[in-house]
Design a protein around this motif. Sequence first.
Motif, mmCIF file in Angstrom:
data_model
loop_
_atom_site.group_PDB
_atom_site.id
_atom_site.type_symbol
_atom_site.label_atom_id
_atom_site.label_comp_id
_atom_site.label_asym_id
_atom_site.label_seq_id
_atom_site.Cartn_x
_atom_site.Cartn_y
_atom_site.Cartn_z
ATOM 1 N N PHE A 488 0.940 -1.204 -0.033
ATOM 2 C CA PHE A 488 -0.064 0.044 0.163
ATOM 3 C C PHE A 488 1.023 1.206 0.210
ATOM 4 N N MET A 489 1.773 1.138 1.035
ATOM 5 C CA MET A 489 2.854 2.477 0.848
ATOM 6 C C MET A 489 3.557 2.472 -0.211
ATOM 7 N N ASN A 490 4.095 1.587 -0.865
ATOM 8 C CA ASN A 490 4.842 1.973 -2.235
ATOM 9 C C ASN A 490 3.883 2.284 -3.201
ATOM 10 N N ASP A 491 2.702 1.568 -3.436
ATOM 11 C CA ASP A 491 2.096 2.131 -4.652
ATOM 12 C C ASP A 491 1.396 3.216 -4.572
ATOM 13 N N THR A 492 0.943 3.629 -3.373
ATOM 14 C CA THR A 492 0.053 4.865 -3.209
ATOM 15 C C THR A 492 1.111 6.297 -3.246
ATOM 16 N N LEU A 493 2.207 5.911 -2.609
ATOM 17 C CA LEU A 493 3.301 7.148 -2.792
ATOM 18 C C LEU A 493 3.618 7.355 -4.291
ATOM 19 N N ARG A 494 3.944 6.105 -4.788
ATOM 20 C CA ARG A 494 4.151 6.258 -6.133
ATOM 21 C C ARG A 494 3.242 7.068 -7.185
ATOM 22 N N PHE A 495 2.007 6.720 -6.811
ATOM 23 C CA PHE A 495 0.775 7.325 -7.597
ATOM 24 C C PHE A 495 0.992 8.871 -7.236
ATOM 25 N N HIS A 506 -2.361 5.432 -14.192
ATOM 26 C CA HIS A 506 -1.849 4.565 -13.014
ATOM 27 C C HIS A 506 -2.929 4.321 -12.004
ATOM 28 N N HIS A 507 -4.052 4.395 -12.477
ATOM 29 C CA HIS A 507 -5.413 4.526 -11.677
ATOM 30 C C HIS A 507 -5.060 3.244 -10.768
ATOM 31 N N ASN A 508 -4.681 2.125 -11.134
ATOM 32 C CA ASN A 508 -4.586 0.923 -10.275
ATOM 33 C C ASN A 508 -3.733 1.184 -9.153
ATOM 34 N N ASP A 509 -2.709 1.955 -9.107
ATOM 35 C CA ASP A 509 -1.816 2.168 -8.067
ATOM 36 C C ASP A 509 -2.684 2.195 -6.813
ATOM 37 N N MET A 510 -3.962 3.049 -6.810
ATOM 38 C CA MET A 510 -4.492 3.310 -5.663
ATOM 39 C C MET A 510 -5.641 2.301 -5.292
ATOM 40 N N GLY A 534 17.622 10.330 1.676
ATOM 41 C CA GLY A 534 17.484 10.820 0.163
ATOM 42 C C GLY A 534 16.000 11.000 -0.130
ATOM 43 N N LYS A 535 15.230 10.232 0.405
ATOM 44 C CA LYS A 535 13.685 10.074 -0.039
ATOM 45 C C LYS A 535 12.910 11.365 0.218
ATOM 46 N N GLY A 536 13.475 12.517 1.066
ATOM 47 C CA GLY A 536 12.663 13.774 1.188
ATOM 48 C C GLY A 536 11.466 13.300 2.130
ATOM 49 N N ALA A 537 11.129 14.446 2.461
ATOM 50 C CA ALA A 537 9.726 14.458 3.432
ATOM 51 C C ALA A 537 8.395 14.133 2.543
ATOM 52 N N LEU A 538 7.386 13.463 3.313
ATOM 53 C CA LEU A 538 6.313 13.405 2.390
ATOM 54 C C LEU A 538 5.696 14.659 1.712
ATOM 55 N N LEU A 539 5.761 15.929 2.231
ATOM 56 C CA LEU A 539 5.460 17.077 1.287
ATOM 57 C C LEU A 539 6.157 17.182 0.193
ATOM 58 N N SER A 540 7.593 16.945 0.090
ATOM 59 C CA SER A 540 8.488 17.092 -1.015
ATOM 60 C C SER A 540 8.104 15.958 -2.093
ATOM 61 N N LYS A 541 7.313 15.116 -1.869
ATOM 62 C CA LYS A 541 6.918 13.986 -2.854
ATOM 63 C C LYS A 541 6.013 14.398 -3.645
ATOM 64 N N MET A 542 5.183 15.140 -3.115
ATOM 65 C CA MET A 542 3.858 15.717 -3.683
ATOM 66 C C MET A 542 4.286 16.885 -4.949
ATOM 67 N N PRO A 543 3.614 16.498 -6.136
ATOM 68 C CA PRO A 543 3.976 17.404 -7.161
ATOM 69 C C PRO A 543 3.319 18.802 -7.257
ATOM 70 N N GLY A 544 3.520 19.778 -8.048
ATOM 71 C CA GLY A 544 2.975 20.971 -8.178
ATOM 72 C C GLY A 544 3.735 21.991 -7.345
ATOM 73 N N ASP A 545 2.835 23.044 -7.389
ATOM 74 C CA ASP A 545 3.597 24.298 -6.577
ATOM 75 C C ASP A 545 3.361 24.024 -4.936
ATOM 76 N N ARG A 554 -2.837 16.634 1.890
ATOM 77 C CA ARG A 554 -4.127 16.532 2.712
ATOM 78 C C ARG A 554 -5.032 15.445 2.128
ATOM 79 N N ALA A 555 -5.148 15.488 0.899
ATOM 80 C CA ALA A 555 -5.885 14.225 0.160
ATOM 81 C C ALA A 555 -5.609 13.083 0.443
ATOM 82 N N TYR A 556 -4.271 12.935 0.328
ATOM 83 C CA TYR A 556 -3.527 11.511 0.371
ATOM 84 C C TYR A 556 -3.858 10.891 1.838
ATOM 85 N N LEU A 557 -3.586 11.944 2.929
ATOM 86 C CA LEU A 557 -3.531 11.484 4.231
ATOM 87 C C LEU A 557 -5.428 11.081 4.593
ATOM 88 N N ALA A 558 -6.065 11.938 4.139
ATOM 89 C CA ALA A 558 -7.463 11.604 4.437
ATOM 90 C C ALA A 558 -7.951 10.103 3.498
#
Length: 729
Positions: A488-495, A506-510, A534-545, A554-558
């Motif tokens: 779950f952790m690997n698939d969803t973080l990759r997504f 990559h819809h099926n990752d979730m 070197g993996k960075g914090a969770l926030l830094s894994k998220m795309p965008g500004d 926020r959406a991911y944690l919920a």
Amino acid sequence: MSRETWQADSRDVEEIVAGRHRDAFGVLGLHEVDGQWVLRAFIPHAESVVAFTLDGKELGGLYPRHAGGVFEGKVEIDQRQPIRYRAKNAGGEWDVFDPYSFGPVLGPMDDFYIGEGSHLRMFDKLGAHEMEFEGIHGTHFAVWAPNAQRVSVVGAFNQWDGRRNPMRNRNGIWEVFIPVLGTGTIYKYEIVGPDGKVLPLKADPFARQAELRPRTASVVPDPTPFTWSDQKYMEERASHDWRRTPMSIYEVHLGSWRRRPDGSFLSYDQLAEQLVPYAADMGYTHLEFLPVSEHPFDPSWGYQPTGLFAPTSRHGDPAGFARLVNAAHEAGLGVILDWVPAHFPTDEFGLARFDGTALYEHADPRQGYHPDWNTAIYNFGRKEVSAFLTNSALYWFEVFHIDGLRVDAVASMLYLDYSRQPGQWVPNKHGGNENLEAVAFLQRVNAEVYRQFPGAFMIAEESTSWPGVSHPTYNGGLGFGFKWNMGFMNDTLRFMSRNPIHRRYHHNDMTFGLMYAFSENFVLPLSHDEVVHGKGALLSKMPGDDWQQFANLRAYLAFMWGHPGKKLLFMGQEFAQREEWSESRGLDWWLLDAAPHEGMRRLVADLNAAYRSLPALYEHDCEPEGFEWLIGNDQTNTVYAWVRKAEGADPVIVISNFTPVPRSGYKVPVPHAGRWVERINTDAGWYAGGNTGNQGAVTAHAVEGRHMPAEMELYLPPLATLFLKYEPE
């Protein structure tokens, strides 16, 4: 001058002085020879020695037998009893209580059960225990070293001289009671190996307290029983079925959660004052500590422990750790410890080649050496090693009232070829790669924990698809209560790390995790391993500004809190720590002055509150009856929706929109017509979101000819997750 019959053999005397005698108890102390009581003592630097009984009766002087400090003499005495000596030299006089005039502390039943490998109270017998024995106060030491020629207790009390306090050998268990010694005594073991060589000084494998690193000696702990005030919590715990109970875990590294202003570690008491109320206020149900077992190297985080019975002295003494657990229980928080039976470091003061042989580890490096961590692997098939590790697990539950152990690196224990190339491992007796001895050990320790401690649980960090990790041992499972869901952790973080425009592909990752979500009792882990190296914090894994990164997180944690499975979040991620975690500094608490970070903290607290208060979200975390897809195939919009349910409870719908596009009039099939209240909206202004939504509630209307009896139209905020709870009229 010829030796009289009552006198010790000259060879024995020479070997005592040289520290080579294998049975000091056979020479020193009180002995009956031809109907006459004889006393022999080894007191270096003494010029004269007079013997006394404990009540002060003088027994007479002893004759110097060897210039190195051996004295002996005949005494008039009724029976065997403890002896005190008054020693003198030109510098003064001092008293010495004779350890060799005491009988053994361990008994024949201890010998039998320890030898059989079935003793489950070894932590009461081995190690250092302050006690009253045969009328005098002192400390009993015992250690397993079956291949040693001699084992001695050494410390400042005997000038670290291994000749002074050699131990009695009882079928491989060496023991000695040393009078006067007590709380705070620093000690190690000096061991002469089977080849006659003196090994580097060894810390006590059963030490319950250790020196502050970088010092490595063991410490005699205070025997005063801790006064617990958590009876109510423990009674309630015993009635819990954790599979059907909320479990939201705050994973913490005690050394870097927060630091003192001068950069030093918080004490256990300061953590009780600061960490416990914070975690309770955040709504967590459990604290999980990275290993608190004593370890020499800070950057190992405790995962290379050298003291499996000793809470690390970095934060205080064992009583301080007990106060931390007690405070957590009084606040309604359980305590989970990470525990490391998979391997151990090869520091020379530790377990490696403990008695000069491969005692705790396999001798064959194909079985006994771990290439990933440069460590030694326990010989799980050796009954004494299995008992040692089992006793370690039971000790934390018994003495410190902990609620669970999360067992680290289980996969490395289960597979003989783990991280090994062909030819670098030894197959089992069936020719396979399964470590049958490790399987038997895990089944044993899990069964004992569940048998002895009602309401306690065991969690496996197991990263493969080994079957039945959290199935009962009587059904052939490993017997854990829970397993970390690494997939779950690997698939969803990759997504989540993908640009939202690509997520549709990559819809099926979730969704894939729901294919096996109920095959084990899972914990969904966003652990320290995902925010380090070197993996960075969770926030830094998220795309965008910056705004989109926060919205994504926020959406991911919920999404995760609404997903079946227990929850685990590493410290700092609850307020979107920006920097990668480092054990060398505290978290960036100042970030909470910024609205997005404070908003993230508020969201996690609200997610915990919703999870704990809505039975639909937790009662069937581990069972398929509690989950049903509503929308699982909307790749175009990257929207997911499902319903969580439980008997006698209002259902809860979870809807996630993982694109930055708001969706107006989005239709969702639902199980009931009527009012659905917006319990969580991660886009709320309270969380520093865009503050869009459905004005707090949505009404679903009955429909016919669909797979659900009702349908709702709602507004999906961008990059947001909603929890909607049904409210019957």
